[in-house]
Scaffold this motif. Structure first.
Motif, PDB file in Angstrom:
ATOM      1  N   ASN A  94       7.312  47.676  24.047  1.00  0.00           N
ATOM      2  CA  ASN A  94       7.524  47.492  25.367  1.00  0.00           C
ATOM      3  C   ASN A  94       6.843  46.317  26.037  1.00  0.00           C
ATOM      4  O   ASN A  94       5.824  46.433  26.408  1.00  0.00           O
ATOM      5  CB  ASN A  94       6.813  49.034  25.936  1.00  0.00           C
ATOM      6  CG  ASN A  94       7.053  49.102  27.516  1.00  0.00           C
ATOM      7  OD1 ASN A  94       7.951  48.537  27.787  1.00  0.00           O
ATOM      8  ND2 ASN A  94       6.008  49.699  28.104  1.00  0.00           N
ATOM      9  N   PRO A  95       7.459  45.149  26.015  1.00  0.00           N
ATOM     10  CA  PRO A  95       6.867  43.926  26.377  1.00  0.00           C
ATOM     11  C   PRO A  95       6.864  43.784  27.896  1.00  0.00           C
ATOM     12  O   PRO A  95       6.451  42.750  28.162  1.00  0.00           O
ATOM     13  CB  PRO A  95       7.663  43.037  25.410  1.00  0.00           C
ATOM     14  CG  PRO A  95       8.940  43.406  25.654  1.00  0.00           C
ATOM     15  CD  PRO A  95       8.618  44.960  25.137  1.00  0.00           C
ATOM     16  N   SER A  96       7.470  44.670  28.312  1.00  0.00           N
ATOM     17  CA  SER A  96       7.746  44.547  30.035  1.00  0.00           C
ATOM     18  C   SER A  96       7.016  45.557  30.513  1.00  0.00           C
ATOM     19  O   SER A  96       7.169  46.791  30.498  1.00  0.00           O
ATOM     20  CB  SER A  96       9.152  44.457  30.227  1.00  0.00           C
ATOM     21  OG  SER A  96       9.369  44.074  31.709  1.00  0.00           O
ATOM     22  N   TYR A  97       6.443  45.271  31.954  1.00  0.00           N
ATOM     23  CA  TYR A  97       5.800  46.383  32.768  1.00  0.00           C
ATOM     24  C   TYR A  97       6.441  45.960  34.247  1.00  0.00           C
ATOM     25  O   TYR A  97       5.973  44.770  34.723  1.00  0.00           O
ATOM     26  CB  TYR A  97       4.393  46.419  32.691  1.00  0.00           C
ATOM     27  CG  TYR A  97       3.656  47.297  33.468  1.00  0.00           C
ATOM     28  CD1 TYR A  97       3.615  48.849  32.911  1.00  0.00           C
ATOM     29  CD2 TYR A  97       3.380  47.354  34.853  1.00  0.00           C
ATOM     30  CE1 TYR A  97       3.207  49.754  33.687  1.00  0.00           C
ATOM     31  CE2 TYR A  97       2.890  48.318  35.571  1.00  0.00           C
ATOM     32  CZ  TYR A  97       2.701  49.646  35.051  1.00  0.00           C
ATOM     33  OH  TYR A  97       2.272  50.760  35.735  1.00  0.00           O
ATOM     34  N   LEU A 101      14.547  46.697  37.823  1.00  0.00           N
ATOM     35  CA  LEU A 101      15.223  45.495  38.404  1.00  0.00           C
ATOM     36  C   LEU A 101      14.693  44.207  38.191  1.00  0.00           C
ATOM     37  O   LEU A 101      15.260  42.921  38.056  1.00  0.00           O
ATOM     38  CB  LEU A 101      15.516  45.662  39.821  1.00  0.00           C
ATOM     39  CG  LEU A 101      16.565  46.611  40.319  1.00  0.00           C
ATOM     40  CD1 LEU A 101      16.624  46.754  41.876  1.00  0.00           C
ATOM     41  CD2 LEU A 101      17.829  46.052  39.726  1.00  0.00           C
ATOM     42  N   ASP A 102      13.300  44.012  37.986  1.00  0.00           N
ATOM     43  CA  ASP A 102      12.706  42.910  37.611  1.00  0.00           C
ATOM     44  C   ASP A 102      12.337  42.478  36.224  1.00  0.00           C
ATOM     45  O   ASP A 102      11.849  41.437  35.863  1.00  0.00           O
ATOM     46  CB  ASP A 102      11.200  42.970  38.210  1.00  0.00           C
ATOM     47  CG  ASP A 102      11.103  43.060  39.527  1.00  0.00           C
ATOM     48  OD1 ASP A 102      12.228  42.678  40.355  1.00  0.00           O
ATOM     49  OD2 ASP A 102       9.904  43.586  39.945  1.00  0.00           O
ATOM     50  N   THR A 103      12.996  43.324  35.124  1.00  0.00           N
ATOM     51  CA  THR A 103      13.089  43.013  33.757  1.00  0.00           C
ATOM     52  C   THR A 103      13.969  41.809  33.314  1.00  0.00           C
ATOM     53  O   THR A 103      15.154  41.848  33.861  1.00  0.00           O
ATOM     54  CB  THR A 103      13.589  44.226  32.975  1.00  0.00           C
ATOM     55  OG1 THR A 103      12.617  45.359  33.332  1.00  0.00           O
ATOM     56  CG2 THR A 103      13.337  44.146  31.589  1.00  0.00           C
ATOM     57  N   ASP A 104      13.368  40.824  32.845  1.00  0.00           N
ATOM     58  CA  ASP A 104      13.989  39.739  32.381  1.00  0.00           C
ATOM     59  C   ASP A 104      15.163  40.127  31.342  1.00  0.00           C
ATOM     60  O   ASP A 104      15.022  41.063  30.526  1.00  0.00           O
ATOM     61  CB  ASP A 104      13.008  38.692  31.485  1.00  0.00           C
ATOM     62  CG  ASP A 104      14.006  37.403  31.294  1.00  0.00           C
ATOM     63  OD1 ASP A 104      14.266  37.564  29.972  1.00  0.00           O
ATOM     64  OD2 ASP A 104      13.993  36.619  31.804  1.00  0.00           O
ATOM     65  N   PRO A 105      16.362  39.955  31.601  1.00  0.00           N
ATOM     66  CA  PRO A 105      17.707  40.109  30.917  1.00  0.00           C
ATOM     67  C   PRO A 105      17.352  40.127  29.328  1.00  0.00           C
ATOM     68  O   PRO A 105      17.836  40.910  28.338  1.00  0.00           O
ATOM     69  CB  PRO A 105      18.710  39.378  31.157  1.00  0.00           C
ATOM     70  CG  PRO A 105      18.287  39.191  32.661  1.00  0.00           C
ATOM     71  CD  PRO A 105      17.124  38.991  32.587  1.00  0.00           C
ATOM     72  N   ALA A 106      16.794  38.948  28.845  1.00  0.00           N
ATOM     73  CA  ALA A 106      16.524  38.654  27.500  1.00  0.00           C
ATOM     74  C   ALA A 106      15.453  39.726  26.849  1.00  0.00           C
ATOM     75  O   ALA A 106      15.303  40.147  25.683  1.00  0.00           O
ATOM     76  CB  ALA A 106      16.113  37.182  27.408  1.00  0.00           C
ATOM     77  N   VAL A 107      14.352  40.078  27.815  1.00  0.00           N
ATOM     78  CA  VAL A 107      13.385  41.106  27.267  1.00  0.00           C
ATOM     79  C   VAL A 107      14.223  42.294  27.296  1.00  0.00           C
ATOM     80  O   VAL A 107      13.875  43.147  26.344  1.00  0.00           O
ATOM     81  CB  VAL A 107      12.517  41.056  28.324  1.00  0.00           C
ATOM     82  CG1 VAL A 107      11.381  42.282  28.098  1.00  0.00           C
ATOM     83  CG2 VAL A 107      11.380  39.743  28.411  1.00  0.00           C
ATOM     84  N   GLY A 152       6.969  51.927  35.966  1.00  0.00           N
ATOM     85  CA  GLY A 152       6.409  50.787  35.317  1.00  0.00           C
ATOM     86  C   GLY A 152       6.769  50.410  34.060  1.00  0.00           C
ATOM     87  O   GLY A 152       6.674  49.369  33.325  1.00  0.00           O
ATOM     88  N   ILE A 153       7.362  51.448  33.150  1.00  0.00           N
ATOM     89  CA  ILE A 153       7.955  51.371  31.760  1.00  0.00           C
ATOM     90  C   ILE A 153       9.421  51.792  32.044  1.00  0.00           C
ATOM     91  O   ILE A 153       9.856  52.283  30.923  1.00  0.00           O
ATOM     92  CB  ILE A 153       7.025  52.024  30.690  1.00  0.00           C
ATOM     93  CG1 ILE A 153       6.921  53.427  31.088  1.00  0.00           C
ATOM     94  CG2 ILE A 153       5.526  51.476  30.677  1.00  0.00           C
ATOM     95  CD1 ILE A 153       6.326  54.208  30.195  1.00  0.00           C
ATOM     96  N   GLY A 154      10.036  51.462  32.999  1.00  0.00           N
ATOM     97  CA  GLY A 154      11.382  51.823  33.211  1.00  0.00           C
ATOM     98  C   GLY A 154      12.268  51.591  32.004  1.00  0.00           C
ATOM     99  O   GLY A 154      13.135  52.383  31.644  1.00  0.00           O
TER     100      GLY A 154
END
Length: 251
Positions: A94-97, A101-107, A152-154
């Motif tokens: 889970n490298p994204s918080y 909609l703000d999650t980088d597509p590569a992530v 936050g962890i969607g």
């Protein structure tokens, strides 16, 4: 009586610490031989020592979504122990918080690759190497984030929802000889989940009817049940292991 795994061999991914280590420990204590995987060689070497040495456990270091690592793990498991009865797909990232909609597509793609496509690949390899001919059982470690919205962890939750659905599809495809189930823990006290409770554990625990966060052994017991013959008529199911927190709408 506690179900025994004597004579069985398991692969547990992401088992250098936390839930994965707890599962590996539980299986070895019940008689199984185990291959543990994770990225860190030193941590895995310590795990093998803790589990009783090479008569009980071996380790293969690598990235869970790397096909070469998957192939090596299956090959070394068969070489060391001669069979491959049980698979626990525990590795998750889970490298994204923040908002989805703000999650980088590569992530987002990486999260899906490790949390969904890797368990599919591991199951495919287990089927081809042993289980397709001899039978077996698979447990995927999902999350309560996969059954409800999780601020936050969607994106992590999206991946775990997909893993739950993948569990159902694999169960339908691989029966009757291979059972596939999942567990969906809430917050468990591991390094992976520290950001969800660190410095406020007492406050977070109040939302749980059982008034505590989970421990790795709480999940390990549930996984062992689903892998055992006590669950011989259970497949395609997701067992929520959450201290009751989803009863009240919390996480």
């Amino acid at each position: 009586m506690t179900p025994s795994f004597k004579g069985k061999v398991a692969v547990v991914t992401g088992a250098s610490r936390g839930i994965g280590l707890g599962i590996a420990r539980e299986l070895v204590e019940r008689g199984a031989k185990v291959c543990v995987t994770a990225r860190g060689e030193e941590a895995l070497a310590e795990v093998v020592r803790e589990l009783g040495g090479p008569d009980h456990a071996i380790a293969v270091a690598g990235k869970s979504d790397d096909p070469a690592h998957q192939e090596e793990t299956v090959s070394r498991t068969l070489e060391a122990f001669g069979r491959f009865d049980l698979l626990v797909n525990n590795t998750g990232i889970n490298p994204s918080y923040g908002p989805v909609l703000d999650t980088d597509p590569a992530v987002a793609a990486k999260i899906m690759a490790v949390n969904v496509l890797a368990p599919l690949a591991w199951t495919r390899r287990a089927h081809a190497a042993w289980m397709g001919e001899h039978g077996g059982a698979v447990v995927n470690v999902a999350s309560v984030a996969g059954i409800r919205s999780s601020a936050g962890i969607g994106m992590y939750g999206v991946s775990k929802a997909a893993l739950i659905r993948l569990t159902m599809e694999l169960a339908a495809d691989l029966g009757p000889d291979i059972r596939v189930n999942a567990v969906a823990p809430a917050v468990v006290k591991t390094k992976f989940a520290e950001a969800l409770y660190e410095g406020r554990e007492e406050k977070v625990s109040r939302a749980y009817p059982l008034k505590r966060l989970g421990l790795p052994e709480d999940v390990a017991g549930a996984v062992a049940f689903l892998l055992s013959e006590d669950a011989a008529w259970i497949t395609g199911q997701t067992l929520v292991v959450d201290g009751g927190v989803t009863l009240g709408g919390g996480l």
